[in-house]
Enzyme design. Structure first.
Site, PDB file in Angstrom:
ATOM      1  N   GLU A 258       0.896  -1.177   0.000  1.00 31.46           N
ATOM      2  CA  GLU A 258       0.000   0.000   0.000  1.00 31.46           C
ATOM      3  C   GLU A 258       0.922   1.211   0.000  1.00 31.46           C
ATOM      4  O   GLU A 258       1.491   1.566   1.026  1.00 31.46           O
ATOM      5  CB  GLU A 258      -0.877   0.002   1.261  1.00 31.46           C
ATOM      6  CG  GLU A 258      -1.686  -1.262   1.482  1.00 31.46           C
ATOM      7  CD  GLU A 258      -2.878  -1.375   0.561  1.00 31.46           C
ATOM      8  OE1 GLU A 258      -3.298  -0.351  -0.011  1.00 31.46           O
ATOM      9  OE2 GLU A 258      -3.387  -2.487   0.395  1.00 31.46           O
ATOM     10  N   CYS A 292      -2.408   9.085   2.533  1.00 30.56           N
ATOM     11  CA  CYS A 292      -2.138   8.561   1.189  1.00 30.56           C
ATOM     12  C   CYS A 292      -3.260   8.947   0.228  1.00 30.56           C
ATOM     13  O   CYS A 292      -3.023   9.137  -0.955  1.00 30.56           O
ATOM     14  CB  CYS A 292      -1.960   7.057   1.249  1.00 30.56           C
ATOM     15  SG  CYS A 292      -3.291   6.251   2.117  1.00 30.56           S
ATOM     16  N   GLU A 386       4.500  12.476  -4.921  1.00 34.16           N
ATOM     17  CA  GLU A 386       3.661  12.590  -3.738  1.00 34.16           C
ATOM     18  C   GLU A 386       4.167  13.728  -2.857  1.00 34.16           C
ATOM     19  O   GLU A 386       5.351  13.790  -2.535  1.00 34.16           O
ATOM     20  CB  GLU A 386       3.720  11.276  -2.956  1.00 34.16           C
ATOM     21  CG  GLU A 386       2.874  11.312  -1.713  1.00 34.16           C
ATOM     22  CD  GLU A 386       2.846   9.974  -1.003  1.00 34.16           C
ATOM     23  OE1 GLU A 386       3.926   9.446  -0.711  1.00 34.16           O
ATOM     24  OE2 GLU A 386       1.743   9.469  -0.757  1.00 34.16           O
TER      25      GLU A 386
HETATM   26  P1  NAD Z   1       8.207   4.965   4.843  1.00 34.77           P
HETATM   27  O1  NAD Z   1       8.181   4.175   3.589  1.00 34.77           O
HETATM   28  O2  NAD Z   1       9.339   5.879   5.092  1.00 34.77           O
HETATM   29  O3  NAD Z   1       8.170   3.986   6.098  1.00 34.77           O
HETATM   30  C1  NAD Z   1       7.150   3.023   6.274  1.00 34.77           C
HETATM   31  C2  NAD Z   1       7.665   1.907   7.160  1.00 34.77           C
HETATM   32  O4  NAD Z   1       8.692   1.198   6.477  1.00 34.77           O
HETATM   33  C3  NAD Z   1       8.280   2.374   8.480  1.00 34.77           C
HETATM   34  O5  NAD Z   1       7.917   1.474   9.489  1.00 34.77           O
HETATM   35  C4  NAD Z   1       9.749   2.293   8.192  1.00 34.77           C
HETATM   36  O6  NAD Z   1      10.533   2.141   9.360  1.00 34.77           O
HETATM   37  C5  NAD Z   1       9.812   1.051   7.326  1.00 34.77           C
HETATM   38  N1  NAD Z   1      11.012   0.895   6.488  1.00 34.77           N
HETATM   39  C6  NAD Z   1      11.916   1.838   6.111  1.00 34.77           C
HETATM   40  N2  NAD Z   1      12.871   1.271   5.333  1.00 34.77           N
HETATM   41  C7  NAD Z   1      12.557  -0.040   5.212  1.00 34.77           C
HETATM   42  C8  NAD Z   1      13.145  -1.146   4.532  1.00 34.77           C
HETATM   43  N3  NAD Z   1      14.253  -1.022   3.808  1.00 34.77           N
HETATM   44  N4  NAD Z   1      12.542  -2.348   4.616  1.00 34.77           N
HETATM   45  C9  NAD Z   1      11.410  -2.484   5.307  1.00 34.77           C
HETATM   46  N5  NAD Z   1      10.805  -1.485   5.990  1.00 34.77           N
HETATM   47  C10 NAD Z   1      11.373  -0.280   5.939  1.00 34.77           C
HETATM   48  O7  NAD Z   1       6.808   5.733   4.905  1.00 34.77           O
HETATM   49  P2  NAD Z   1       6.312   6.814   5.967  1.00 34.77           P
HETATM   50  O8  NAD Z   1       7.049   8.087   5.747  1.00 34.77           O
HETATM   51  O9  NAD Z   1       6.262   6.229   7.343  1.00 34.77           O
HETATM   52  O10 NAD Z   1       4.795   6.967   5.496  1.00 34.77           O
HETATM   53  C11 NAD Z   1       4.404   7.771   4.454  1.00 34.77           C
HETATM   54  C12 NAD Z   1       4.181   6.973   3.192  1.00 34.77           C
HETATM   55  O11 NAD Z   1       3.233   5.945   3.420  1.00 34.77           O
HETATM   56  C13 NAD Z   1       3.608   7.808   2.077  1.00 34.77           C
HETATM   57  O12 NAD Z   1       4.262   7.494   0.882  1.00 34.77           O
HETATM   58  C14 NAD Z   1       2.143   7.372   2.023  1.00 34.77           C
HETATM   59  O13 NAD Z   1       1.494   7.557   0.795  1.00 34.77           O
HETATM   60  C15 NAD Z   1       2.273   5.944   2.370  1.00 34.77           C
HETATM   61  N6  NAD Z   1       0.977   5.440   2.823  1.00 34.77           N
HETATM   62  C16 NAD Z   1       0.247   4.651   1.965  1.00 34.77           C
HETATM   63  C17 NAD Z   1      -1.012   4.195   2.355  1.00 34.77           C
HETATM   64  C18 NAD Z   1      -1.835   3.338   1.427  1.00 34.77           C
HETATM   65  O14 NAD Z   1      -2.790   2.734   1.898  1.00 34.77           O
HETATM   66  N7  NAD Z   1      -1.518   3.249   0.144  1.00 34.77           N
HETATM   67  C19 NAD Z   1      -1.510   4.543   3.607  1.00 34.77           C
HETATM   68  C20 NAD Z   1      -0.746   5.355   4.432  1.00 34.77           C
HETATM   69  C21 NAD Z   1       0.509   5.792   4.043  1.00 34.77           C
END
Ligand code: NAD
Length: 483
Positions: A258, A292, A386
């Site tokens: 997602e 998102c 985004e």
């Molecule tokens: P992010 O991708 O920076 O982090 C998300 C999670 O991934 C965190 O727990 C982070 O610690 C972890 N992470 C970081 N590097 C990783 C790796 N190499 N392997 C595995 N996990 C790792 O996102 P964010 O800044 O926390 O959230 C914002 C983003 O989330 C935006 O892009 C938003 O659109 C997206 N989002 C999408 C939805 C959806 O349903 N499509 C919903 C909410 C947020």
């Protein structure tokens, strides 16, 4: 107790039913994005902890898959009652670590019990299918075939910061309901809500090893969890960049991704302008635009542009920035000052490249003043990438076809909204907009927890929404009895 009445929380890791220190002993403060105050402290897990959590999850999964669905449901329903009883406390934790206004946090916290209950129900609905094997040429009536739905085993759930309760529960609750063990890695900025939810699930009776929570850096922990062959399913919500990395390292596993978005809302002739303006003034700025399905782009028909902007601007200017815990605050800070800088720079760059700033855009520490930017070319970064901040990019079009082309003109495809237009255009919008959800008469910023939810294109694949998540967190086994 903090000045604003929230509790200061301190947690260890949850592994194998025990709260224990991280293998390296490291700990990390969790800070308020509003004023930098320390609102809690968590352990910083290492790869050794990830290994221990997966070993515990193997034991937990073996117990949980043999636990009858009605017992799993009873535990989740107990957790739902606890979540209801603790909604005010959960909301204070969400506001403290995420910075969203307390009223918004309360709305999120109150959905926790509902998601748990819905999951309890759906986890008890693992129906299979009878197979008419005698329709196969040469097969008689000596055989009986059917499918059986079974849990996948171990689910790794990785969640972002923007909805610290909702997005954790949309993974953990269906996974548990379906009989899986879960290792949860919440966002580093917002681990406290996830740990409070884990606490109540353990109290409700989730057996040892069935749920583990690892707090710490996404990179090292994420890589260790995602690549591990004991894991059968990775359910990730976060940015498209991290999603791509996960897709590369996961190997042969089930994946739900997602990811990011740049969601459009079309305003066409015939739209109820007041309703559309009110919906955009909410949908572009809720949670400081860190959603998102936020309205990042408004694609407006030239004939209604002036009326729409006249109706929108006073509403956006009325949004009140401030302390998330203060009465009257309708927008909080972004998750960090660095994010606020990135968002303000993105707005300024669009203006430098020829767009017009109609309101907002200034930054003060972690706050960005709610912005409306008009005359944005669909090819500009403010539309293409985004933003994840409190700004709406307005693009003007001359006809319906151009509106659809603009809506589809980014790499993303999570959700879209449409106001106005004819019935025929509405039907075309439903069919032709490449997005996981299309809302006629509202913006993309709307979600019921039961509905399938997930994006197309760079917004990911797989569906959440409780019934869909249960489906994706189970496997259908085909059984043939040869008489
Ligand atoms: P992010 O991708 O920076 O982090 C998300 C999670 O991934 C965190 O727990 C982070 O610690 C972890 N992470 C970081 N590097 C990783 C790796 N190499 N392997 C595995 N996990 C790792 O996102 P964010 O800044 O926390 O959230 C914002 C983003 O989330 C935006 O892009 C938003 O659109 C997206 N989002 C999408 C939805 C959806 O349903 N499509 C919903 C909410 C947020």
């Amino acid at each position: 107790m903090l000045e604003n009445g929230a509790q200061r929380r301190e947690y260890e890791l949850l592994i194998g039913g025990e709260w224990r220190a991280a293998a390296g002993g490291a700990r990390q403060a969790v800070r308020s994005p509003f004023d930098g105050a320390t609102v809690g402290e968590v352990a910083v897990a290492t790869r050794a902890d990830a290994d221990a959590a997966l070993a515990a999850a193997e034991r937990g999964a073996a117990v949980w898959r043999r636990t009858p669905a009605h017992e799993r449901a009873a535990i989740l329903n107990r957790a739902a009652d606890l979540a209801d009883a603790r909604a005010a406390d959960l909301a204070a934790t969400i506001s403290a670590e995420n910075g969203k206004p307390l009223g918004e946090a309360l709305g999120e916290a109150r959905r926790s019990g509902a998601i748990l209950r819905l999951s309890a129900h759906e986890g008890a609905q693992l129906y299979g299918q009878g197979l008419p094997l005698d329709a196969n040429p040469g097969t008689g009536q000596d055989k009986v075939g059917f499918t059986l739905r079974q849990p996948v085993g171990i689910v790794v759930a990785i969640t972002p910061f923007n909805y610290p309760a909702l997005l954790v529960l949309h993974k953990v609750a269906p996974a548990l309901a379906a009989g899986n063990a879960v290792v949860l890695k919440p966002a580093s900025a917002t681990p406290l809500t996830a740990l409070a939810l884990a606490d109540l699930l353990v109290e409700a009776g989730v057996p040892d090893g069935v749920l583990s929570v690892l707090t710490g850096p996404g990179g090292a922990l994420g890589d260790a969890l995602v690549a591990d062959p004991r894991v059968r399913k990775v359910s990730f919500t976060g940015s498209t960049g991290v999603g791509e990395r996960i897709a590369r390292s996961a190997g042969v596993k089930k994946l739900s991704l997602e990811l990011g978005a740049s969601s459009p809302t079309l305003i066409l002739p015939g739209a109820d302008i007041e309703r559309a303006a009110a919906a955009v003034a909410a949908g572009g700025y809720v949670n400081a635009g860190q959603v998102c399905i936020s309205v990042q782009r408004v694609i407006v028909h030239r004939d209604v542009e002036a009326d729409f902007l006249d109706a929108l601007l006073p509403r956006v200017r009325a949004i009140r920035a401030g302390d998330p815990f203060a009465e009257g605050t309708t927008i909080g800070p972004l998750i960090s000052e660095r994010e606020a800088e990135r968002v303000a720079d993105g707005i300024a760059q669009a203006v430098a490249d020829g767009a017009t700033l109609l309101t907002g855009g200034a930054r003060d520490r972690g706050f960005v003043e709610p912005a409306v930017v008009a005359g944005v070319d669909t090819r500009h970064a403010l539309a293409q990438e985004e933003l994840f901040g409190p700004a709406v990019a307005v693009t003007t079009v001359d006809d319906f076809d151009a509106a659809i082309a603009a809506a589809n003109g980014t790499p993303y495809g999570l959700a879209a909204g449409v106001f106005g237009g004819t019935l025929t255009e509405g039907v075309r919008a439903i069919r032709e907009i490449d997005a996981g959800s299309v809302h006629l008469g509202w913006t993309p910023l709307w979600r019921a927890d039961l509905m399938p939810y997930g994006g197309l294109k760079a917004s990911g694949h797989g569906k959440e929404g409780v019934r869909s998540a249960v489906e994706e967190m189970t496997e259908a086994k085909t059984v043939v009895m040869h008489g």
